[in-house]
Design a protein around this motif. Structure first.
Motif, PDB file in Angstrom:
ATOM      1  N   ALA A 245       0.831  -1.208   0.000  1.00 43.36           N
ATOM      2  CA  ALA A 245       0.000   0.000   0.000  1.00 43.36           C
ATOM      3  C   ALA A 245       0.866   1.259   0.000  1.00 43.36           C
ATOM      4  O   ALA A 245       0.573   2.237  -0.696  1.00 43.36           O
ATOM      5  N   GLU A 246       1.957   1.235   0.793  1.00 40.94           N
ATOM      6  CA  GLU A 246       2.861   2.393   0.841  1.00 40.94           C
ATOM      7  C   GLU A 246       3.553   2.612  -0.500  1.00 40.94           C
ATOM      8  O   GLU A 246       3.739   3.753  -0.949  1.00 40.94           O
ATOM      9  N   LEU A 247       3.949   1.526  -1.172  1.00 41.86           N
ATOM     10  CA  LEU A 247       4.585   1.636  -2.479  1.00 41.86           C
ATOM     11  C   LEU A 247       3.617   2.223  -3.499  1.00 41.86           C
ATOM     12  O   LEU A 247       3.980   3.091  -4.307  1.00 41.86           O
ATOM     13  N   SER A 250       3.330   5.866  -2.893  1.00 41.45           N
ATOM     14  CA  SER A 250       4.534   6.563  -3.350  1.00 41.45           C
ATOM     15  C   SER A 250       4.530   6.719  -4.868  1.00 41.45           C
ATOM     16  O   SER A 250       4.888   7.777  -5.402  1.00 41.45           O
ATOM     17  N   GLN A 251       4.121   5.676  -5.567  1.00 39.91           N
ATOM     18  CA  GLN A 251       4.054   5.750  -7.025  1.00 39.91           C
ATOM     19  C   GLN A 251       3.017   6.778  -7.476  1.00 39.91           C
ATOM     20  O   GLN A 251       3.229   7.506  -8.454  1.00 39.91           O
ATOM     21  N   LYS A 252       1.904   6.851  -6.768  1.00 42.02           N
ATOM     22  CA  LYS A 252       0.872   7.835  -7.089  1.00 42.02           C
ATOM     23  C   LYS A 252       1.416   9.250  -6.910  1.00 42.02           C
ATOM     24  O   LYS A 252       1.203  10.130  -7.755  1.00 42.02           O
ATOM     25  N   GLY A 254       4.588  10.103  -7.041  1.00 38.49           N
ATOM     26  CA  GLY A 254       5.580  10.314  -8.094  1.00 38.49           C
ATOM     27  C   GLY A 254       4.932  10.710  -9.412  1.00 38.49           C
ATOM     28  O   GLY A 254       5.435  11.578 -10.133  1.00 38.49           O
ATOM     29  N   ARG A 255       3.783  10.083  -9.720  1.00 40.85           N
ATOM     30  CA  ARG A 255       3.074  10.426 -10.959  1.00 40.85           C
ATOM     31  C   ARG A 255       2.589  11.872 -10.913  1.00 40.85           C
ATOM     32  O   ARG A 255       2.687  12.615 -11.893  1.00 40.85           O
ATOM     33  N   GLU A 256       2.091  12.290  -9.746  1.00 37.01           N
ATOM     34  CA  GLU A 256       1.611  13.673  -9.596  1.00 37.01           C
ATOM     35  C   GLU A 256       2.749  14.671  -9.802  1.00 37.01           C
ATOM     36  O   GLU A 256       2.582  15.709 -10.435  1.00 37.01           O
ATOM     37  N   LEU A 257       3.920  14.312  -9.276  1.00 39.85           N
ATOM     38  CA  LEU A 257       5.076  15.199  -9.435  1.00 39.85           C
ATOM     39  C   LEU A 257       5.551  15.214 -10.882  1.00 39.85           C
ATOM     40  O   LEU A 257       5.895  16.273 -11.425  1.00 39.85           O
ATOM     41  N   PHE A 258       5.558  14.051 -11.532  1.00 38.26           N
ATOM     42  CA  PHE A 258       6.071  13.947 -12.902  1.00 38.26           C
ATOM     43  C   PHE A 258       5.240  14.784 -13.864  1.00 38.26           C
ATOM     44  O   PHE A 258       5.774  15.503 -14.719  1.00 38.26           O
ATOM     45  N   TYR A 259       3.909  14.718 -13.711  1.00 44.87           N
ATOM     46  CA  TYR A 259       3.034  15.411 -14.642  1.00 44.87           C
ATOM     47  C   TYR A 259       2.545  16.759 -14.111  1.00 44.87           C
ATOM     48  O   TYR A 259       1.987  17.561 -14.871  1.00 44.87           O
ATOM     49  N   GLY A 260       2.757  17.022 -12.826  1.00 46.59           N
ATOM     50  CA  GLY A 260       2.225  18.236 -12.224  1.00 46.59           C
ATOM     51  C   GLY A 260       3.122  19.442 -12.403  1.00 46.59           C
ATOM     52  O   GLY A 260       4.212  19.378 -12.986  1.00 46.59           O
ATOM     53  N   ALA A 261       2.681  20.569 -11.842  1.00 46.08           N
ATOM     54  CA  ALA A 261       3.399  21.838 -12.010  1.00 46.08           C
ATOM     55  C   ALA A 261       4.588  21.971 -11.065  1.00 46.08           C
ATOM     56  O   ALA A 261       5.437  22.842 -11.261  1.00 46.08           O
TER      57      ALA A 261
END
Length: 290
Positions: A245-247, A250-252, A254-261
């Motif tokens: 669940a923690e992984l 964390s991946q979620k 990371g996705r927000e950071l990758f595509y976010g502002a």
């Protein structure tokens, strides 16, 4: 053919004129040329400025500089000379301005050393690279660019080129600061006033002017001399143990950071991370002219 000369920093001179609403006179530009020549010599005969508070020799080794300076050839002991013109000037230019004869054909364009900014380094943002940072680029090259590896050169030859790159960078930074300094003077003031009747007052004034110019270069050399104090390298801790669940969380994130502002990684790396995002935003160093 005539001996190579360092090219004036015209783009930055125009920027300073516009920002400070001044217009440089030719005598002022000539004063800057003479000051730079007095401090740093010429492409065929480099020199180190005599400074009181910092020794430039701690940053630039003069014998190694002379190995890279001048025309391509060898001395009576068959030691190479002119290494910079042989291996670097066709892209980076004799002045180190990134405007050599082949630069117009390269994508991305070659590094302009004169601002003292380098992209791949182990020091903090806004600080100078270490000697080893620059040496690593010479040895490894930069994949995806025209910058090759120079592992086939001897260690002394590589060291010579590293010192010469630092020399060109420090000279270029000094020219920038001298342009700014000259723009703040009175309209008809000279960088250094040569005493007419050699009175003690005029000599003292000239010494003060020269000391002010030396302080400009001292600050620049000092920043290079202390670059190792700004290392960002730190031990990388082992990846922590995480639950499934923690992984996933964390991946979620990371996705927000990758595509976010916030991180906006996709801007350069592309939506599918193929490196096909924005392909023209290589660096910060030309944005001051936009």
């Amino acid at each position: 053919s005539p001996a190579p000369q360092f090219r004036r920093y015209e783009t930055y001179a125009l920027k300073v004129e516009k920002a400070k609403e001044v217009e440089f006179k030719e005598v002022q530009r000539a004063d800057i040329d003479l000051t730079l020549a007095a401090f740093f010599g010429t492409p065929d005969d480099p020199a180190l400025p005599a400074l009181a508070d910092v020794d430039p020799a701690t940053v630039m080794n003069l014998p190694l500089l002379k190995m890279s300076a001048g025309k391509v050839g060898s001395d009576e002991l068959n030691r190479p000379e002119g290494l910079y013109r042989e291996h670097c000037a066709h892209c980076h230019g004799v002045t180190g301005d990134g405007a050599g004869p082949t630069a117009a054909f390269l994508n991305p364009y070659p590094r302009d050393y004169r601002k003292g900014w380098f992209k791949f380094k182990s020091t903090k943002v806004g600080t100078k690279p270490t000697h080893d940072d620059l040496k690593k680029i010479l040895l490894e090259g930069i994949p995806g660019t025209a910058m090759p590896s120079f592992k086939l050169l001897t260690d002394q030859e590589v060291e010579s080129l590293v010192h010469y790159v630092k020399y060109l960078a420090i000279r270029g930074e000094s020219e920038r600061k001298l342009l700014e300094y000259a723009a703040d003077l009175e309209p008809d003031a000279r960088l250094v006033t040569i005493p007419g009747d050699k009175s003690s007052e005029e000599r003292a004034a000239a010494v003060e002017q020269i000391d002010a110019l030396k302080m400009i270069v001292t600050d620049i050399v000092s920043a290079w001399a202390t670059s190792a104090e700004s290392l960002t390298s730190a031990p990388v801790s082992a990846r922590p143990e995480t639950t499934e669940a923690e992984l996933a969380e964390s991946q979620k994130r990371g996705r927000e950071l990758f595509y976010g502002a916030v991180a906006n990684c996709a801007k350069c790396h592309g939506d599918s991370a193929l490196g096909d995002g924005q392909l023209t935003d290589y660096d910060e160093w030309t944005k001051e002219f936009m």
